[in-house]
Scaffold this motif. Structure first.
Motif, PDB file in Angstrom:
ATOM      1  N   LEU A   1       0.829  -1.211   0.000  1.00  0.00           N
ATOM      2  CA  LEU A   1       0.000   0.000   0.000  1.00  0.00           C
ATOM      3  C   LEU A   1       0.861   1.258   0.000  1.00  0.00           C
ATOM      4  O   LEU A   1       0.551   2.241  -0.674  1.00  0.00           O
ATOM      5  CB  LEU A   1      -0.903   0.011   1.232  1.00  0.00           C
ATOM      6  N   ASP A   2       1.927   1.205   0.752  1.00  0.00           N
ATOM      7  CA  ASP A   2       2.845   2.345   0.808  1.00  0.00           C
ATOM      8  C   ASP A   2       3.372   2.682  -0.584  1.00  0.00           C
ATOM      9  O   ASP A   2       3.396   3.846  -0.988  1.00  0.00           O
ATOM     10  CB  ASP A   2       3.999   2.012   1.760  1.00  0.00           C
ATOM     11  N   PHE A   3       3.774   1.663  -1.347  1.00  0.00           N
ATOM     12  CA  PHE A   3       4.290   1.890  -2.692  1.00  0.00           C
ATOM     13  C   PHE A   3       3.201   2.446  -3.612  1.00  0.00           C
ATOM     14  O   PHE A   3       3.437   3.374  -4.389  1.00  0.00           O
ATOM     15  CB  PHE A   3       4.850   0.582  -3.267  1.00  0.00           C
ATOM     16  N   LEU A   4       1.999   1.880  -3.532  1.00  0.00           N
ATOM     17  CA  LEU A   4       0.905   2.339  -4.386  1.00  0.00           C
ATOM     18  C   LEU A   4       0.569   3.805  -4.126  1.00  0.00           C
ATOM     19  O   LEU A   4       0.348   4.581  -5.063  1.00  0.00           O
ATOM     20  CB  LEU A   4      -0.343   1.474  -4.156  1.00  0.00           C
ATOM     21  N   LEU A   5       0.548   4.205  -2.859  1.00  0.00           N
ATOM     22  CA  LEU A   5       0.225   5.586  -2.531  1.00  0.00           C
ATOM     23  C   LEU A   5       1.352   6.542  -2.919  1.00  0.00           C
ATOM     24  O   LEU A   5       1.102   7.661  -3.362  1.00  0.00           O
ATOM     25  CB  LEU A   5      -0.096   5.714  -1.045  1.00  0.00           C
ATOM     26  N   ARG A   6       2.582   6.098  -2.773  1.00  0.00           N
ATOM     27  CA  ARG A   6       3.715   6.956  -3.159  1.00  0.00           C
ATOM     28  C   ARG A   6       3.768   7.187  -4.658  1.00  0.00           C
ATOM     29  O   ARG A   6       4.269   8.199  -5.123  1.00  0.00           O
ATOM     30  CB  ARG A   6       5.035   6.328  -2.695  1.00  0.00           C
ATOM     31  N   THR A   7       3.271   6.207  -5.422  1.00  0.00           N
ATOM     32  CA  THR A   7       3.324   6.310  -6.886  1.00  0.00           C
ATOM     33  C   THR A   7       1.992   6.750  -7.485  1.00  0.00           C
ATOM     34  O   THR A   7       1.800   6.659  -8.699  1.00  0.00           O
ATOM     35  CB  THR A   7       3.754   4.958  -7.492  1.00  0.00           C
ATOM     36  N   GLY A   8       1.071   7.185  -6.646  1.00  0.00           N
ATOM     37  CA  GLY A   8      -0.182   7.745  -7.140  1.00  0.00           C
ATOM     38  C   GLY A   8      -1.209   6.745  -7.621  1.00  0.00           C
ATOM     39  O   GLY A   8      -2.177   7.123  -8.294  1.00  0.00           O
ATOM     40  N   GLN A   9      -1.080   5.461  -7.285  1.00  0.00           N
ATOM     41  CA  GLN A   9      -2.033   4.426  -7.716  1.00  0.00           C
ATOM     42  C   GLN A   9      -3.129   4.284  -6.655  1.00  0.00           C
ATOM     43  O   GLN A   9      -3.284   3.239  -6.024  1.00  0.00           O
ATOM     44  CB  GLN A   9      -1.296   3.111  -7.950  1.00  0.00           C
ATOM     45  N   THR A  10      -3.931   5.331  -6.515  1.00  0.00           N
ATOM     46  CA  THR A  10      -4.907   5.417  -5.429  1.00  0.00           C
ATOM     47  C   THR A  10      -6.028   4.392  -5.547  1.00  0.00           C
ATOM     48  O   THR A  10      -6.453   3.807  -4.544  1.00  0.00           O
ATOM     49  CB  THR A  10      -5.511   6.837  -5.383  1.00  0.00           C
ATOM     50  N   VAL A  11      -6.525   4.158  -6.767  1.00  0.00           N
ATOM     51  CA  VAL A  11      -7.638   3.221  -6.955  1.00  0.00           C
ATOM     52  C   VAL A  11      -7.223   1.808  -6.539  1.00  0.00           C
ATOM     53  O   VAL A  11      -7.967   1.107  -5.838  1.00  0.00           O
ATOM     54  CB  VAL A  11      -8.114   3.235  -8.426  1.00  0.00           C
ATOM     55  N   LYS A  12      -6.040   1.390  -6.952  1.00  0.00           N
ATOM     56  CA  LYS A  12      -5.540   0.059  -6.563  1.00  0.00           C
ATOM     57  C   LYS A  12      -5.382  -0.018  -5.045  1.00  0.00           C
ATOM     58  O   LYS A  12      -5.681  -1.052  -4.433  1.00  0.00           O
ATOM     59  CB  LYS A  12      -4.212  -0.227  -7.251  1.00  0.00           C
ATOM     60  N   ALA A  13      -4.908   1.073  -4.445  1.00  0.00           N
ATOM     61  CA  ALA A  13      -4.740   1.103  -2.992  1.00  0.00           C
ATOM     62  C   ALA A  13      -6.086   0.975  -2.285  1.00  0.00           C
ATOM     63  O   ALA A  13      -6.208   0.268  -1.275  1.00  0.00           O
ATOM     64  CB  ALA A  13      -4.036   2.396  -2.577  1.00  0.00           C
ATOM     65  N   GLN A  14      -7.127   1.626  -2.826  1.00  0.00           N
ATOM     66  CA  GLN A  14      -8.455   1.543  -2.226  1.00  0.00           C
ATOM     67  C   GLN A  14      -9.007   0.120  -2.289  1.00  0.00           C
ATOM     68  O   GLN A  14      -9.618  -0.365  -1.336  1.00  0.00           O
ATOM     69  CB  GLN A  14      -9.410   2.500  -2.936  1.00  0.00           C
ATOM     70  N   ILE A  15      -8.786  -0.557  -3.423  1.00  0.00           N
ATOM     71  CA  ILE A  15      -9.273  -1.936  -3.577  1.00  0.00           C
ATOM     72  C   ILE A  15      -8.636  -2.843  -2.527  1.00  0.00           C
ATOM     73  O   ILE A  15      -9.302  -3.666  -1.881  1.00  0.00           O
ATOM     74  CB  ILE A  15      -8.984  -2.448  -5.005  1.00  0.00           C
ATOM     75  N   LEU A  16      -7.314  -2.710  -2.350  1.00  0.00           N
ATOM     76  CA  LEU A  16      -6.622  -3.526  -1.358  1.00  0.00           C
ATOM     77  C   LEU A  16      -7.050  -3.169   0.060  1.00  0.00           C
ATOM     78  O   LEU A  16      -7.177  -4.040   0.921  1.00  0.00           O
ATOM     79  CB  LEU A  16      -5.102  -3.351  -1.502  1.00  0.00           C
ATOM     80  N   LEU A  17      -7.320  -1.903   0.286  1.00  0.00           N
ATOM     81  CA  LEU A  17      -7.729  -1.455   1.614  1.00  0.00           C
ATOM     82  C   LEU A  17      -9.094  -2.030   1.994  1.00  0.00           C
ATOM     83  O   LEU A  17      -9.325  -2.385   3.156  1.00  0.00           O
ATOM     84  CB  LEU A  17      -7.761   0.077   1.656  1.00  0.00           C
ATOM     85  N   THR A  18      -9.989  -2.165   1.014  1.00  0.00           N
ATOM     86  CA  THR A  18     -11.301  -2.766   1.306  1.00  0.00           C
ATOM     87  C   THR A  18     -11.172  -4.244   1.666  1.00  0.00           C
ATOM     88  O   THR A  18     -11.988  -4.786   2.403  1.00  0.00           O
ATOM     89  CB  THR A  18     -12.250  -2.636   0.093  1.00  0.00           C
ATOM     90  N   GLN A  19     -10.132  -4.911   1.130  1.00  0.00           N
ATOM     91  CA  GLN A  19      -9.899  -6.316   1.470  1.00  0.00           C
ATOM     92  C   GLN A  19      -9.267  -6.461   2.845  1.00  0.00           C
ATOM     93  O   GLN A  19      -9.625  -7.355   3.613  1.00  0.00           O
ATOM     94  CB  GLN A  19      -8.998  -6.965   0.415  1.00  0.00           C
ATOM     95  N   ALA A  20      -8.328  -5.558   3.148  1.00  0.00           N
ATOM     96  CA  ALA A  20      -7.665  -5.616   4.452  1.00  0.00           C
ATOM     97  C   ALA A  20      -8.583  -5.138   5.572  1.00  0.00           C
ATOM     98  O   ALA A  20      -8.532  -5.642   6.692  1.00  0.00           O
ATOM     99  CB  ALA A  20      -6.387  -4.778   4.423  1.00  0.00           C
ATOM    100  N   VAL A  21      -9.425  -4.136   5.253  1.00  0.00           N
ATOM    101  CA  VAL A  21     -10.359  -3.569   6.238  1.00  0.00           C
ATOM    102  C   VAL A  21     -11.744  -3.538   5.602  1.00  0.00           C
ATOM    103  O   VAL A  21     -12.145  -2.554   4.983  1.00  0.00           O
ATOM    104  CB  VAL A  21      -9.929  -2.145   6.651  1.00  0.00           C
TER     105      VAL A  21
END
Length: 447
Positions: free
Chosen positions: A200-220
């Motif tokens: 998630l840290d890498f995705l947010l640093r590189t601006g891949q917000t949508v992918k980060a949101q998808i993973l966040l819904t799975q983790a939380v």
């Protein structure tokens, strides 16, 4: 617009199927990472007999190939993943260590064997800091140390698997057979590509917000994403990892103490893993009995890592590290005393818990100490610098075996790094307490 604190969400999450999936794949990688690593100690007696190697040559072969590769792999791939992502780096490392270890079984000479071990070592060294950092990033805070320790205990399970298969396969099909088993992770790679998440840290640093949101819904699962969400993370977008950051913000002494602890721990781990079967064989135990000591060492490591991780979540992982280093030095010292066979097995299991198990806990401590943007870099450099101890360990074991010292003297010498490691962690604890106290005073004065 909502501002979402990603770290707080993950910290407060409950363990679910997503965490179990990350744990399963990371543990599977570490199992075969440990298998590939311990394999040298398993085949060492056979190699010495087949190629006519003396003790010093065998020690050099064990330290100058795989372990040098691991040192370079940890330094290179640990930093690389903070730039290109954990997922890609892990896939590269798995391909490297799995494929080349299998090819290792075809080696016809010490030179070819050494080359294969070096290349495989690059992947082995590179994958460790990345799977530890990934598991630490997604694990809920209340069970973080336990999950990281449980995942990394796969290393010891791989060691048990390596020794167990060595007892079965070597008498029937020769030492080459145990190397071919290492193909399994390569065959599982397509599933790994689909199942393993990106950082998630890498995705947010590189601006891949949508992918980060998808993973966040799975983790939380309680998180419901919105297009207007502002995902707030400790690391700002575009922040780059740098080695210099390991020594900034009061981390200099603590970083050096972690490096010293890794050096001491890895020296003990690799000296024991590489030479325990041969030392016990020279003491009069048969091949299967000598390999059984290696099984006891790694079983002890599994119990120690899981128990230490559980305890670390409650009293602090660094405090547990200090106790483990101290107990490891004590257990190895007691092995210098002549003891009945059941007591010998027990002491070796405790030594495994407090050497290999200590290394597992040191990994967890390191990734929790550094901030997310330099987490893999911090662990990669700690493991890379510590690999000098891993290189010295087999050489030391070879020198002790060649000197014909009593078995008890070898264990006493192996105990010394445990004492030094305990001192290093004590300094680390004191320094961190001072840093926290200084931060509190600064906060008080500024308010």
């Amino acid at each position: 617009m909502r501002t979402i604190d990603v770290s707080a969400l993950i910290d407060g999450a409950h363990f679910n199927a997503f965490h179990a999936r990350v744990l399963f794949w990371c543990a599977l990688i570490i199992i075969f990472d440990g298998y590939d690593l311990v394999i040298y100690g398993v085949v060492l007696p056979s190699l010495m007999a087949e190629w006519g190697l003396n003790s010093l040559q065998a020690g050099a072969l064990g330290s100058s190939c795989a372990l040098v590769g691991m040192m370079l792999g940890a330094l290179f791939f640990g930093s690389l993943s903070d730039r290109i992502g954990r997922r890609k780096t892990i896939m590269m490392c798995v391909t490297l260590f799995s494929g080349v270890t299998a090819i290792n079984g075809l080696a016809q000479s010490p030179e070819a064997f050494a080359l294969c071990r070096f290349v495989a070592g690059l992947g082995i060294g590179g994958v460790m800091p990345n799977v530890v950092a990934l598991m630490n990033e997604y694990a809920p805070k209340k069970s973080r140390s336990t999950l990281v320790a449980l995942m990394f205990s796969g290393y010891s399970l791989g060691g048990v698997l390596s020794a167990g298969l060595g007892m079965v396969l070597i008498p029937q099909w020769g030492w080459q057979a145990v190397f071919y088993v290492a193909l399994i992770p390569l065959l599982a790679l397509p599933f790994l590509i689909r199942q393993l998440p990106e950082s998630l840290d890498f995705l947010l640093r590189t601006g891949q917000t949508v992918k980060a949101q998808i993973l966040l819904t799975q983790a939380v699962p309680s998180y419901v994403p919105s297009a207007t969400d502002q995902l707030n993370h400790i690391v700002a977008k575009g922040t780059n990892a740098s080695i210099a950051q390991l020594f900034q913000e009061g981390r200099k002494l603590s970083t050096f103490m972690l490096w010293l602890a890794f050096f001491c721990c890895l020296l003990m781990v690799y000296a024991l893993s590489s030479w325990l079967p041969k030392l016990m064989s020279a003491a009069g135990y048969g091949l299967n009995s000598s390999l059984a000591f290696l099984v006891a060492l790694n079983l002890g490591a599994i119990i120690g890592a899981v128990a230490g991780g559980w305890l670390g979540d409650r009293i602090g992982i660094a405090k547990v590290l200090f106790v483990f280093f101290s107990c490891g030095a004590l257990a190895l010292s007691l092995l210098a005393l002549k003891a009945p066979l059941p007591v010998l097995y027990l002491l070796i299991a405790v030594a495994g818990a407090c050497t290999i198990g200590t290394q597992i806990l040191a990994n967890a401590c390191t990734v929790q100490y550094y901030p997310p943007q330099i987490r893999a870099t911090g662990l990669g450099w700690a493991m890379g610098v510590g690999r000098t101890g891993a290189i010295i360990g087999p050489l030391l074991g070879g020198a002790l075996h060649a000197s014909s010292l009593p078995l008890q003297a070898s264990f006493l010498i192996f105990a010394i790094p445990g004492l030094v490691g305990a001192i290093a962690i004590l300094v680390f604890l004191i320094q961190n307490a001072r840093n926290r106290s200084g931060s509190l005073r600064h906060s008080y004065h500024t308010t």
